[in-house]
Design an enzyme around this catalytic site. Sequence first.
Site, short mmCIF file in Angstrom:
data_model
loop_
_atom_site.label_atom_id
_atom_site.label_comp_id
_atom_site.label_asym_id
_atom_site.label_seq_id
_atom_site.Cartn_x
_atom_site.Cartn_y
_atom_site.Cartn_z
N PHE A 190 0.86 -1.18 0.00
CA PHE A 190 0.00 0.00 0.00
C PHE A 190 0.90 1.23 0.00
O PHE A 190 1.76 1.37 0.87
CB PHE A 190 -0.91 0.02 1.22
CG PHE A 190 -1.81 1.23 1.26
CD1 PHE A 190 -2.97 1.27 0.52
CD2 PHE A 190 -1.47 2.34 2.02
CE1 PHE A 190 -3.80 2.39 0.52
CE2 PHE A 190 -2.29 3.46 2.05
CZ PHE A 190 -3.45 3.49 1.30
N ASP A 241 9.68 1.99 0.82
CA ASP A 241 8.62 2.80 1.40
C ASP A 241 8.56 2.51 2.90
O ASP A 241 8.06 1.47 3.33
CB ASP A 241 7.29 2.47 0.73
CG ASP A 241 6.16 3.36 1.20
OD1 ASP A 241 6.30 3.99 2.27
OD2 ASP A 241 5.12 3.42 0.51
N LYS A 281 3.87 9.44 8.34
CA LYS A 281 3.25 8.92 9.57
C LYS A 281 3.98 9.36 10.83
O LYS A 281 3.83 10.48 11.28
CB LYS A 281 3.10 7.40 9.47
CG LYS A 281 2.02 6.97 8.47
CD LYS A 281 1.68 5.52 8.58
CE LYS A 281 0.57 5.13 7.60
NZ LYS A 281 -0.76 5.58 8.02
#
Length: 399
Positions: free
Chosen positions: A138, A223, A252
């Site tokens: 994702f 990522d 995040k």
Amino acid sequence: MSDATSHTGDYQERYAASLMNTFGPPKLVLARGEGAHVWDVDGREYVDLLGGIAVNALGHAHPALVRAVSDQLATLGHVSNFFATEPQVTLAERLLGLLGHGDGRVFLTNSGTEAVEAGFKLTRRTGRTHVVVAEGGFHGRTMGALALTSKAAYREPFEPLPGEVTFVPYGDAEALAAAVTDRTAAVLLEPIQGEAGVVVPPPDYLPAARRVADEHGALLWLDEVQTGVGRTGLWFEHLRSGVRPDVVTLAKGLGGGFPIGACIGLGAAGGLLQPGNHGSTFGGNPVASAAALAVLDTVEAEGLLDAALKRGEQLRTGLEGQDGVDRTTGEGLLVGVQLLDDLAPEVVAAAQEAGFIVNATGPSRLRLAPPLVLTEADADAFVAAWPGVHGSARQGRTP
């Protein structure tokens, strides 16, 4: 407590009448937080084992983050990227230092999907257009990031999407090697897949990806939006493998709840984006940069890398062998719980009723990503509550 803040149902109705229905009805209406605890508008307390989906590294209302944001906003809030600020420059230097590479360059963004967009554009500057990505990965919801995300339900409503992308099974080095060619611009992987349910690849997977990328002159792009900034007990999860990537994307936990992300190019990759190739009005603004610096300082000062390892091990060990648990996965405070039955949604509801916030990533898979400041007592409380939570979930499923 006033009437205006005491009725969850009222806020849910107002939410439904005023916000786009992109997330469905909210499970709770939260009013405040402290550490790893939050309270809803009815005054009920919960242990937050999701941390804003791995965002709230310092928990809620950490004094260091509050002070950094307040002081910076009172000094200089926004200047645009026609100008530089001290927090922006210092943050870029700190990130490169934590990665162990001084020969890189940082592009600061507002979110993870924007960091991925920058990375995607960076790969095009190689003169190639093919990207190899893992199934189950994702990488975001914007059109470019979505093109790199394999889940059909996310992709299909918005096709055709940008790019020339090949998806391969995650953790399968042979499949990866077969997909990468001399026209491949980049190999994009998560060191641990978060959205897929905390899937950990074999230990030789990232080294194999590095070799394959080198053989074909492709970039290795990792990522770390979910795994980075101490989440797995290391500053960056890829450091566990000893692999040097060409591109790293972050967000995040970097801002501890304040929106910020980063696309980092190491070595020659740091020079691929030049003036006019990309931009962001808010990216790297001094308040966001100050927030990120406060997170990095606090993780170091409070020993939160070690704490993440200890609390993660406590959760995994405590849940292993419990009723309904097949196995646990993950590193540090990114924890996956594989259930024996398809009860994950019911477990989430039962856990919430018992005062714990957890997340289902599939019918039989849970994800825990609590603040790095989670206490031993809070972890023990969840482990102790598990039999009752699982029992309630089973009863909820029984016709």
